[in-house]
Structures are given as structure tokens and as C-alpha cells.
Design an enzyme around this catalytic site. Sequence first.
Site: not given
Length: 257
Positions: A20-22, A199
Site C-alpha cells: 500500500f501507498d496510503t 493501493r
Amino acid sequence: MSKSIKLCNISEYESFIDKFDTFLLDCDGVLWKGGDTVPGKKLLFVTNNSSRSRADYVEKFKKLDIEAYEDEIFSSSYASAYYLKNVLKFPKEKKIYIIGESGIADELASEGIRHCGLSDSDQQFKPEDIVPDPEVFRLFIYSATSECIPSSGFISPGAGAIAAPLITALNKKPDGIMGKPNKPMMDCIAQKFKLNLERTCMIGDRLETDIQFGNNNGVTTLLVLTGIAAEKDILVDNAPIIPDYYISSFGDFAKLC
């Protein structure tokens, strides 16, 4: 329906974080019992507690040594104000009548939305205090649905418990419900931060709000067992709401630092 995956060790934590990015984090029941953050990732703090403004949350984070900025916080009070201004294009000449606390009033003011009504928890309600105002817009917005909020050693009533009598008295469902698990809140967050939902991961301690919020909106979910929900709630046969992953405490991610 597939079963939840429990994260138990550093290797599993690292593999999970890399997906994940967030991360969307609930606050009550998640951060208050373990305030460590995950390095190198975007964290957004998403809470159904409308009693505080984003500025109030920043001050609370400081006391817990959590680095956070006002623009990273998305409370149901701010979500309501953001939705009114940016989605509904609320008329500037109209007002919102508040039944709630100062957090809602502060966030409406931050978006330039005029308001009146009860916005101070110290006020005593008197029927004669309600005077019809032609500038009040006839729109019923419900900030959040959480019936209770976990506190130190006890559970206190949430916005859902307060709003239920009003819904009954009006014999009317809200025109919009802003808090988790409802879609308008995710739409506002995704619009403001331009999220890639594939993500993005929602982390929370409640099945019916946090986890359902992610499930309803195509976002991966992680249940933290430091608040309302317990492990038995998701392991029981035919559990109605199941997270993708779960972990004992959000503070366990501090082992990666």
C-alpha cells in the site's frame, strides 16, 4: 467468503506494508492505545468522532508524540463541511443548524459555511431556544453512525446514539450520512487526496464502521484488536463482516522502525 489473515511477525508486517501507498487510520481505539506510525507511507487519520475539529486532533496528537498535520485528518465533522461545500455546493446565503459539539461548528466555519444552533456540549437544551430561521437550509445531514466511543476504561455514547431520537422524532431518514461506513466520506477523501484505492488500506477497530467502510468502497481492510471488536467476532462461523487482515495492535508496526 475468505477468512481473515492474522499478521504475526516482522516478515508479515513488511509484506503487508509494501502492498500500500496510503493508510486510512481510525483514531479512537487504534492510535490512542498505540501511537506509533509507519515510516515512508502516507497516513490519513479518519474518524467518526465529530466532537473535535482537525485543529483539536493536532493538539491531541502532539500530546501523544504523534506527528500529524491538520490536512492529514479527515473527521466526520470535516467530511460534512467538505461535502456541503465541494459536492453539494451549499448556498452561501443559507445556514446549517447544528445539533452537536464545537468540532462541527469549527469545521463548517473553516469552509465558510454559516451556521447556528447547538454547538457547545455545555449548553442545556430548552425547547424555547429553537426559533425558526428562514436562512436555515432544509437538509438533514448525519455526521456519523457510531453508537459508542471507546474511552479509558469505559464506553461513551457516540453520534449515532445522539442522532437516533432525532431520526425517530422527524420520522425521516437523513438526506446524507457522512461518517464511516458510508460512501460519501470515501468519495470526499478520494477526491481531496487523489487516492489510488487499490493501493489504500483502511485500519480500524470496529467491524460495522471501519471494516465495512473499506469493504463498501473496494479498499483493503486491517482490523486492530485494541478497541471495540475482538478476534472471536471475525472467527465465528458466518461472521457478517470480515476484514482482509487483522493484528493485535497498531503499535506492533513500530517493530519495523
